[in-house]
Design a protein around this motif. Structure first.
Motif, PDB file in Angstrom:
ATOM      1  N   ASP A   1       0.828  -1.202   0.000  1.00 22.06           N
ATOM      2  CA  ASP A   1       0.000   0.000   0.000  1.00 22.06           C
ATOM      3  C   ASP A   1       0.865   1.257   0.000  1.00 22.06           C
ATOM      4  O   ASP A   1       1.194   1.785  -1.038  1.00 22.06           O
ATOM      5  N   PHE A   2       1.251   1.702   1.200  1.00 24.69           N
ATOM      6  CA  PHE A   2       1.967   2.967   1.319  1.00 24.69           C
ATOM      7  C   PHE A   2       3.141   2.823   2.270  1.00 24.69           C
ATOM      8  O   PHE A   2       3.096   2.079   3.250  1.00 24.69           O
ATOM      9  N   ASP A   3       4.193   3.553   1.977  1.00 23.20           N
ATOM     10  CA  ASP A   3       5.311   3.727   2.901  1.00 23.20           C
ATOM     11  C   ASP A   3       5.188   5.110   3.545  1.00 23.20           C
ATOM     12  O   ASP A   3       4.658   6.052   2.930  1.00 23.20           O
ATOM     13  N   ILE A   4       5.653   5.217   4.779  1.00 24.52           N
ATOM     14  CA  ILE A   4       5.631   6.504   5.465  1.00 24.52           C
ATOM     15  C   ILE A   4       6.938   7.241   5.182  1.00 24.52           C
ATOM     16  O   ILE A   4       8.031   6.732   5.448  1.00 24.52           O
ATOM     17  N   VAL A   5       6.814   8.419   4.624  1.00 21.09           N
ATOM     18  CA  VAL A   5       7.970   9.232   4.250  1.00 21.09           C
ATOM     19  C   VAL A   5       7.985  10.494   5.107  1.00 21.09           C
ATOM     20  O   VAL A   5       6.945  11.136   5.312  1.00 21.09           O
ATOM     21  N   ALA A   6       9.161  10.850   5.610  1.00 18.81           N
ATOM     22  CA  ALA A   6       9.299  12.052   6.428  1.00 18.81           C
ATOM     23  C   ALA A   6       9.402  13.278   5.535  1.00 18.81           C
ATOM     24  O   ALA A   6      10.191  13.312   4.593  1.00 18.81           O
ATOM     25  N   PHE A   7       8.587  14.270   5.856  1.00 18.81           N
ATOM     26  CA  PHE A   7       8.585  15.517   5.097  1.00 18.81           C
ATOM     27  C   PHE A   7       8.802  16.679   6.064  1.00 18.81           C
ATOM     28  O   PHE A   7       8.141  16.776   7.100  1.00 18.81           O
ATOM     29  N   ARG A   8       9.725  17.558   5.750  1.00 18.35           N
ATOM     30  CA  ARG A   8      10.009  18.707   6.614  1.00 18.35           C
ATOM     31  C   ARG A   8       9.329  19.954   6.029  1.00 18.35           C
ATOM     32  O   ARG A   8       9.597  20.344   4.885  1.00 18.35           O
ATOM     33  N   ASN A   9       8.449  20.587   6.831  1.00 19.85           N
ATOM     34  CA  ASN A   9       7.751  21.765   6.338  1.00 19.85           C
ATOM     35  C   ASN A   9       8.627  23.021   6.469  1.00 19.85           C
ATOM     36  O   ASN A   9       9.775  22.947   6.909  1.00 19.85           O
TER      37      ASN A   9
ATOM     38  N   TRP B   1       8.638  25.364   8.477  1.00 14.83           N
ATOM     39  CA  TRP B   1       9.008  25.711   9.848  1.00 14.83           C
ATOM     40  C   TRP B   1      10.003  24.720  10.442  1.00 14.83           C
ATOM     41  O   TRP B   1      10.347  24.803  11.589  1.00 14.83           O
ATOM     42  N   GLY B   2      10.424  23.745   9.619  1.00 12.01           N
ATOM     43  CA  GLY B   2      11.401  22.784  10.081  1.00 12.01           C
ATOM     44  C   GLY B   2      10.820  21.587  10.803  1.00 12.01           C
ATOM     45  O   GLY B   2      11.570  20.723  11.255  1.00 12.01           O
ATOM     46  N   LYS B   3       9.513  21.518  10.911  1.00  8.87           N
ATOM     47  CA  LYS B   3       8.886  20.392  11.595  1.00  8.87           C
ATOM     48  C   LYS B   3       8.757  19.202  10.656  1.00  8.87           C
ATOM     49  O   LYS B   3       8.351  19.355   9.496  1.00  8.87           O
ATOM     50  N   ILE B   4       9.109  18.031  11.162  1.00  8.97           N
ATOM     51  CA  ILE B   4       9.026  16.811  10.357  1.00  8.97           C
ATOM     52  C   ILE B   4       7.612  16.242  10.419  1.00  8.97           C
ATOM     53  O   ILE B   4       7.085  15.991  11.511  1.00  8.97           O
ATOM     54  N   ILE B   5       7.016  16.053   9.262  1.00  8.38           N
ATOM     55  CA  ILE B   5       5.650  15.524   9.172  1.00  8.38           C
ATOM     56  C   ILE B   5       5.682  14.211   8.386  1.00  8.38           C
ATOM     57  O   ILE B   5       6.153  14.191   7.239  1.00  8.38           O
ATOM     58  N   PRO B   6       5.214  13.118   8.982  1.00  8.64           N
ATOM     59  CA  PRO B   6       5.160  11.855   8.228  1.00  8.64           C
ATOM     60  C   PRO B   6       3.980  11.856   7.256  1.00  8.64           C
ATOM     61  O   PRO B   6       2.859  12.194   7.626  1.00  8.64           O
ATOM     62  N   ILE B   7       4.231  11.498   6.020  1.00 11.48           N
ATOM     63  CA  ILE B   7       3.167  11.425   5.020  1.00 11.48           C
ATOM     64  C   ILE B   7       3.251  10.077   4.304  1.00 11.48           C
ATOM     65  O   ILE B   7       4.334   9.542   4.095  1.00 11.48           O
TER      66      ILE B   7
END
Length: 228
Positions: free
Chosen positions: A146-154, A156-162
């Motif tokens: 299905d999906f892998d969780i990838v870390a994304f940095r916005n 503001w520098g906050k890491i958001i898993p997508i």
């Protein structure tokens, strides 16, 4: 004895009067049951030596549920729209290889009651199936399709898993079209049904065997009249 026989006939006639559709009426039938899923074809692993990984696929038994809305054109002909869930796939005897998929199903079937006031119905139509969850086991190791969780940095520098669709997921067809064929019997508003779904689209895009889904569903439902 004669009186008992006549009483039994009268009771059956009374039951059968409830086991029918009526022209212009709507009905809703929630149902639950057991599914037996399989796939056509055999398993070939081209990365192994010839003949070392060639096996017939076998069924998977699971839970199924759904709901159906029915409209009576006449006392013998009707149409039904539904929504349901079923677990599908197949496996080898040793379960070293397994395809496991969850589907949401939207069937549309025409219904025919051949014997008036008897409750027996024959059904056939078309169904769209949407894959909601996909898993594959190869050599005993299970893989998420299905999906892998990838870390994304916005900003503001906050890491958001997508979530991001992985490569294995792209190998699966996420929509299937199937032909549902069913036989049901209604008794005191309880509906017992056996339904066979004939998948028309291959499970995986690059499958040399062009394997397709096959599914039996055995359900018990309760028909609720909604009126005109």
């Amino acid at each position: 004895m004669k009186k008992l026989f006549l009483l039994a006939i009268a009771m059956m006639a009374s039951l059968n009067m409830n086991a029918q559709i009526e022209e212009g009426n709507w009905y809703v039938t929630p149902k639950v049951g057991v599914s037996v899923a399989d796939m056509t074809g055999k398993l070939f692993d081209l990365t192994k030596e010839e003949g070392t990984y060639n096996s017939t696929l076998h069924p998977i038994t699971s839970f199924t549920a759904g709901i159906e809305w029915e409209y009576g054109f006449t006392d013998q002909f009707g149409i039904a729209f539904g929504a349901g869930y079923a677990h599908q796939g197949s496996k080898t005897d040793d379960e070293l290889f397994k395809v496991s998929m969850d589907y949401f199903k939207i069937p549309i079937v025409l219904e025919y009651y051949p014997i008036p006031n008897f409750g027996l119905a024959m059904k056939a139509g078309v169904q769209i199936d949407f894959a909601a969850r996909k898993r594959m086991k190869i050599d005993g190791v299970e893989y998420n399709a299905d999906f892998d969780i990838v870390a994304f940095r916005n900003i503001w520098g906050k890491i958001i898993p997508i979530p991001r669709e992985n490569e294995l997921s792209r190998q699966f067809n996420k929509v299937d079209v199937s032909i549902p064929l069913a036989l049901s019997y209604e008794f005191y508003n309880f509906v017992v049904e056996a339904r066979y779904n004939l998948g028309l689209i291959t499970v995986m895009k690059d499958d040399p065997e062009s394997s397709k889904h096959r599914l039996w569903q055995f359900t018990l439902g309760y028909k609720i009249p909604l009126g005109e």
